[in-house]
Design a protein around this motif. Sequence first.
Motif, PDB file in Angstrom:
ATOM      1  N   ASP A   1       0.819  -1.203   0.000  1.00 28.14           N
ATOM      2  CA  ASP A   1       0.000   0.000   0.000  1.00 28.14           C
ATOM      3  C   ASP A   1       0.858   1.260   0.000  1.00 28.14           C
ATOM      4  OD1 ASP A   1      -2.356  -1.409  -0.032  1.00 28.14           O
ATOM      5  OD2 ASP A   1      -2.464  -1.541   2.141  1.00 28.14           O
ATOM      6  N   ALA A   2       1.953   1.266  -0.765  1.00 30.58           N
ATOM      7  CA  ALA A   2       2.844   2.426  -0.805  1.00 30.58           C
ATOM      8  C   ALA A   2       3.320   2.693  -2.228  1.00 30.58           C
ATOM      9  CB  ALA A   2       4.041   2.206   0.111  1.00 30.58           C
ATOM     10  N   ILE A   3       3.685   3.955  -2.467  1.00 31.17           N
ATOM     11  CA  ILE A   3       4.257   4.401  -3.739  1.00 31.17           C
ATOM     12  C   ILE A   3       5.607   5.025  -3.419  1.00 31.17           C
ATOM     13  CG2 ILE A   3       3.999   6.078  -5.621  1.00 31.17           C
ATOM     14  CD1 ILE A   3       0.950   5.764  -5.246  1.00 31.17           C
ATOM     15  N   ARG A   4       6.636   4.679  -4.182  1.00 32.70           N
ATOM     16  CA  ARG A   4       7.971   5.253  -3.967  1.00 32.70           C
ATOM     17  C   ARG A   4       8.081   6.558  -4.749  1.00 32.70           C
ATOM     18  NH1 ARG A   4      12.261   3.675  -1.642  1.00 32.70           N
ATOM     19  NH2 ARG A   4      11.629   1.503  -1.582  1.00 32.70           N
ATOM     20  N   VAL A   5       8.552   7.623  -4.066  1.00 34.58           N
ATOM     21  CA  VAL A   5       8.746   8.932  -4.693  1.00 34.58           C
ATOM     22  C   VAL A   5      10.207   9.330  -4.504  1.00 34.58           C
ATOM     23  CG1 VAL A   5       8.028  11.341  -4.761  1.00 34.58           C
ATOM     24  CG2 VAL A   5       6.365   9.578  -4.179  1.00 34.58           C
TER      25      VAL A   5
ATOM     26  N   LYS B   1       9.895  17.713 -14.600  1.00 37.62           N
ATOM     27  CA  LYS B   1       9.133  16.627 -15.210  1.00 37.62           C
ATOM     28  C   LYS B   1       8.984  15.508 -14.202  1.00 37.62           C
ATOM     29  CE  LYS B   1      10.089  17.241 -20.092  1.00 37.62           C
ATOM     30  NZ  LYS B   1      10.473  16.558 -21.339  1.00 37.62           N
ATOM     31  N   VAL B   2       8.026  14.659 -14.474  1.00 36.94           N
ATOM     32  CA  VAL B   2       7.827  13.489 -13.640  1.00 36.94           C
ATOM     33  C   VAL B   2       7.776  12.256 -14.533  1.00 36.94           C
ATOM     34  CG1 VAL B   2       5.307  13.642 -13.623  1.00 36.94           C
ATOM     35  CG2 VAL B   2       6.459  12.519 -11.753  1.00 36.94           C
ATOM     36  N   ARG B   3       8.430  11.208 -14.055  1.00 36.57           N
ATOM     37  CA  ARG B   3       8.376   9.897 -14.702  1.00 36.57           C
ATOM     38  C   ARG B   3       7.614   8.987 -13.756  1.00 36.57           C
ATOM     39  NH1 ARG B   3      14.013   9.936 -17.382  1.00 36.57           N
ATOM     40  NH2 ARG B   3      14.763  10.501 -15.339  1.00 36.57           N
ATOM     41  N   ILE B   4       6.632   8.309 -14.288  1.00 34.14           N
ATOM     42  CA  ILE B   4       5.883   7.341 -13.492  1.00 34.14           C
ATOM     43  C   ILE B   4       6.188   5.959 -14.037  1.00 34.14           C
ATOM     44  CG2 ILE B   4       3.605   6.546 -12.787  1.00 34.14           C
ATOM     45  CD1 ILE B   4       2.664   9.461 -13.134  1.00 34.14           C
ATOM     46  N   PHE B   5       6.701   5.118 -13.170  1.00 32.87           N
ATOM     47  CA  PHE B   5       6.976   3.732 -13.529  1.00 32.87           C
ATOM     48  C   PHE B   5       5.838   2.902 -12.963  1.00 32.87           C
ATOM     49  CE2 PHE B   5      10.968   5.947 -13.238  1.00 32.87           C
ATOM     50  CZ  PHE B   5      11.635   5.539 -14.378  1.00 32.87           C
TER      51      PHE B   5
ATOM     52  N   VAL C   1      -4.806   7.070  -5.893  1.00 34.57           N
ATOM     53  CA  VAL C   1      -4.512   8.376  -5.311  1.00 34.57           C
ATOM     54  C   VAL C   1      -3.945   9.249  -6.430  1.00 34.57           C
ATOM     55  CG1 VAL C   1      -2.219   7.647  -4.540  1.00 34.57           C
ATOM     56  CG2 VAL C   1      -3.352   9.533  -3.399  1.00 34.57           C
ATOM     57  N   LEU C   2      -4.191  10.543  -6.387  1.00 34.65           N
ATOM     58  CA  LEU C   2      -3.707  11.446  -7.434  1.00 34.65           C
ATOM     59  C   LEU C   2      -2.239  11.797  -7.233  1.00 34.65           C
ATOM     60  CD1 LEU C   2      -6.706  13.936  -7.797  1.00 34.65           C
ATOM     61  CD2 LEU C   2      -6.090  12.048  -9.315  1.00 34.65           C
ATOM     62  N   LEU C   3      -1.556  12.042  -8.353  1.00 35.76           N
ATOM     63  CA  LEU C   3      -0.159  12.452  -8.327  1.00 35.76           C
ATOM     64  C   LEU C   3       0.027  13.669  -7.425  1.00 35.76           C
ATOM     65  CD1 LEU C   3       2.780  12.368  -9.355  1.00 35.76           C
ATOM     66  CD2 LEU C   3       2.015  13.679 -11.343  1.00 35.76           C
TER      67      LEU C   3
ATOM     68  N   PRO D   1      -4.137  15.586 -13.340  1.00 35.27           N
ATOM     69  CA  PRO D   1      -4.850  14.673 -12.447  1.00 35.27           C
ATOM     70  C   PRO D   1      -4.600  13.205 -12.803  1.00 35.27           C
ATOM     71  CG  PRO D   1      -6.364  15.569 -14.052  1.00 35.27           C
ATOM     72  CD  PRO D   1      -5.041  16.241 -14.287  1.00 35.27           C
ATOM     73  N   ILE D   2      -3.402  12.746 -12.533  1.00 39.28           N
ATOM     74  CA  ILE D   2      -3.006  11.377 -12.872  1.00 39.28           C
ATOM     75  C   ILE D   2      -3.209  10.494 -11.646  1.00 39.28           C
ATOM     76  CG2 ILE D   2      -1.058   9.911 -13.543  1.00 39.28           C
ATOM     77  CD1 ILE D   2       0.078  12.535 -14.835  1.00 39.28           C
ATOM     78  N   GLU D   3      -3.901   9.375 -11.833  1.00 38.31           N
ATOM     79  CA  GLU D   3      -4.106   8.432 -10.741  1.00 38.31           C
ATOM     80  C   GLU D   3      -2.908   7.498 -10.623  1.00 38.31           C
ATOM     81  OE1 GLU D   3      -7.774   6.300 -11.180  1.00 38.31           O
ATOM     82  OE2 GLU D   3      -8.958   8.030 -10.569  1.00 38.31           O
TER      83      GLU D   3
END
Length: 102
Positions: free
Chosen positions: A7-11, A50-54, A30-32, A84-86
């Motif tokens: 239940d986690a996202i790495r930033v 910029k943001v990269r989403i893997f 959850v939104l970016l 608004p990226i999920e």
Amino acid sequence: LGFGCGDAIRVTGNVREPGLIGMPIAGKPVLLSEVLGLAGGLRPTGSDIKVRIFRRSQHDAESGPPALSEEHYLISNGVPCIPPIELRHFDAVEVFSPGHDE
């Protein structure tokens, strides 16, 4: 770059508090912008951000190893404008300045 787990996202990158960000409600996207806020917000860089989403899917024994995809977004051109990226479980987010951190 590691991935989120459970239940986690790495930033990582140009945020004030990089690391694992817990999903506010397990199982819900959850939104970016929310995740970047939970990571302390963006660090000022003086240039575009910029943001990269893997994205990594959960392992499915029938389909083989987890799939990996990568998405790129411009989130600042002088003024932050976060789309608004999920985000989902197992995602990883890297915030960077093109040419400096790539």
